[in-house]
Design a protein around this motif. Sequence first.
Motif, PDB file in Angstrom:
ATOM      1  N   UNK A 175       0.950  -1.115   0.075  1.00  0.00           N
ATOM      2  CA  UNK A 175      -0.015   0.055  -0.017  1.00  0.00           C
ATOM      3  C   UNK A 175       0.957   1.266  -0.063  1.00  0.00           C
ATOM      4  N   UNK A 176       0.800   1.889  -1.167  1.00  0.00           N
ATOM      5  CA  UNK A 176       1.657   3.385  -1.250  1.00  0.00           C
ATOM      6  C   UNK A 176       1.044   4.419  -1.702  1.00  0.00           C
ATOM      7  N   UNK A 177       1.380   5.605  -1.301  1.00  0.00           N
ATOM      8  CA  UNK A 177       1.244   6.913  -1.848  1.00  0.00           C
ATOM      9  C   UNK A 177       2.403   7.544  -2.731  1.00  0.00           C
ATOM     10  N   UNK A 178       2.214   8.022  -3.924  1.00  0.00           N
ATOM     11  CA  UNK A 178       3.373   8.509  -4.437  1.00  0.00           C
ATOM     12  C   UNK A 178       3.333  10.120  -4.717  1.00  0.00           C
ATOM     13  N   UNK A 179       4.381  10.682  -4.412  1.00  0.00           N
ATOM     14  CA  UNK A 179       4.359  12.294  -4.681  1.00  0.00           C
ATOM     15  C   UNK A 179       4.497  12.446  -6.089  1.00  0.00           C
ATOM     16  N   UNK A 180       3.216  13.697  -6.229  1.00  0.00           N
ATOM     17  CA  UNK A 180       3.022  13.965  -7.643  1.00  0.00           C
ATOM     18  C   UNK A 180       4.399  14.215  -8.286  1.00  0.00           C
TER      19      UNK A 180
ATOM     20  N   UNK B 275       4.422  21.989 -13.667  1.00  0.00           N
ATOM     21  CA  UNK B 275       5.544  21.687 -14.086  1.00  0.00           C
ATOM     22  C   UNK B 275       6.580  22.783 -14.243  1.00  0.00           C
ATOM     23  N   UNK B 276       6.131  24.029 -13.772  1.00  0.00           N
ATOM     24  CA  UNK B 276       6.812  25.518 -13.568  1.00  0.00           C
ATOM     25  C   UNK B 276       6.132  26.015 -12.509  1.00  0.00           C
ATOM     26  N   UNK B 277       6.896  26.479 -11.619  1.00  0.00           N
ATOM     27  CA  UNK B 277       6.520  27.098 -10.249  1.00  0.00           C
ATOM     28  C   UNK B 277       7.238  28.335 -10.178  1.00  0.00           C
TER      29      UNK B 277
ATOM     30  N   UNK C 218       6.467  20.467  -3.777  1.00  0.00           N
ATOM     31  CA  UNK C 218       6.512  20.505  -4.960  1.00  0.00           C
ATOM     32  C   UNK C 218       7.696  19.962  -5.712  1.00  0.00           C
ATOM     33  N   UNK C 219       7.467  19.290  -6.844  1.00  0.00           N
ATOM     34  CA  UNK C 219       8.831  18.784  -7.761  1.00  0.00           C
ATOM     35  C   UNK C 219       8.621  19.114  -9.077  1.00  0.00           C
TER      36      UNK C 219
ATOM     37  N   UNK D 196      10.316  21.865   0.951  1.00  0.00           N
ATOM     38  CA  UNK D 196       9.070  21.703  -0.066  1.00  0.00           C
ATOM     39  C   UNK D 196       9.544  21.947  -1.511  1.00  0.00           C
ATOM     40  N   UNK D 197      10.788  22.289  -1.839  1.00  0.00           N
ATOM     41  CA  UNK D 197      11.013  22.481  -3.233  1.00  0.00           C
ATOM     42  C   UNK D 197      12.420  21.923  -3.769  1.00  0.00           C
TER      43      UNK D 197
END
Length: 323
Positions: free
Chosen positions: A152-157, A204-206, A258-259, A277-278
């Motif tokens: 059972x896993x959650x993945x980072x966007x 995709x861009x922040x 965010x990635x 966070x970045x």
Amino acid sequence: MSKILVIAEGKDGVLRNVSFEAIAAAKQIDHDAEIVGVVLGKEQLEEQAEQLVHYGADRVIVVQHEELKAYTSEGYGQAVLSIISEEAPDGIVMGHTSIGKDLTPKIATKLDTGLVSDVIEIQQNEGRTEFIRPIYSGKAFERKTITDGITFVTIRPNNIAALEPDTSRNGEITTKDIDIKNIRTIVKEVVRKASEGVDLSEAKVVVAGGRGVKSEGGFKELYELADVLGAAVGASRGACDAGYCDYSLQIGQTGKVVTPDLYIAVGISGAIQHLAGMSHSKVIVAINKDPESNIFAVADYGIVGDLFEVLPLLVEEFKALKN
Ligand code: FAD
């Protein structure tokens, strides 16, 4: 053959990209597994179900119910638990989003199973599936292996690339009636505080602003740059605390993680809580007038200068490039 459930997540009738990334993650866990997508909502979910098939799901279960119009952990929890009890999957994958973070621990508790959250990479090593996740605010990584029970896993966007969609793929789509009852949470209204632009956690861009931006008006320049780049706007806690922008934009240890492919930090000093966070963004550009600023330690490209002079130049250049 194993079976892996992928719990998809939509926003405003559109599936979030992390749902497709979760299918790719399921295939990385077991390439030969049967991937069963799960789509929950109130109505008009057929298109979403088909999209999951295009991105690699073999089968999709759709649950439509009035109580699934807005997310509640009770409603979604009942629906997902009912599917799990019927399907008896070997694995479950979901996005590490606000909803994923709320829902998955509750389901894991009900199933009395473990959960590896916020996975950024999956590797096969000597017959074991290893899940890599950041710890200590991104300063270290741990590798986890699940030895017993459901995987059972959650993945980072934005970390595990989705497969290329194949619109010629076919898969079985079934609608399941589930008796969802005794919901104690009533969602009366969903109020969006953040701008209606690009979703911050999947962007995709922040373009992110800090206390150096100096005012709410200063953020307008950031939005201009974000507009040209098709980017989402984020912020440091310094900027949020100062009232320059809403807390929903906060990036960092106590904000969003965010990635993006490109992160532009504007007037941000690079405190460790912000970096949490970045710092895994693929390319980081920092604009800061202080050459000693900590943000330059993580930046791939640095611009030392006054942001109020640099931003208009960037906007002009990017506009010219687009035309
Ligand atoms: P500052 O540190 O004040 O930096 C402003 C920067 O702007 C400076 O580097 C300055 O040189 C530059 N600057 C000023 N004027 C200009 C100009 N005209 N042109 C160019 N550059 C200019 N912070 C987060 O961001 N996210 C979090 O999630 C978070 N969680 C926290 C949790 C805890 C428990 C704690 C204790 C703190 C947390 N913080 C978080 C706060 C963090 O420690 C910092 O205080 C915060 O990140 C600072 O924000 P900043 O970089 O915008 O402001």
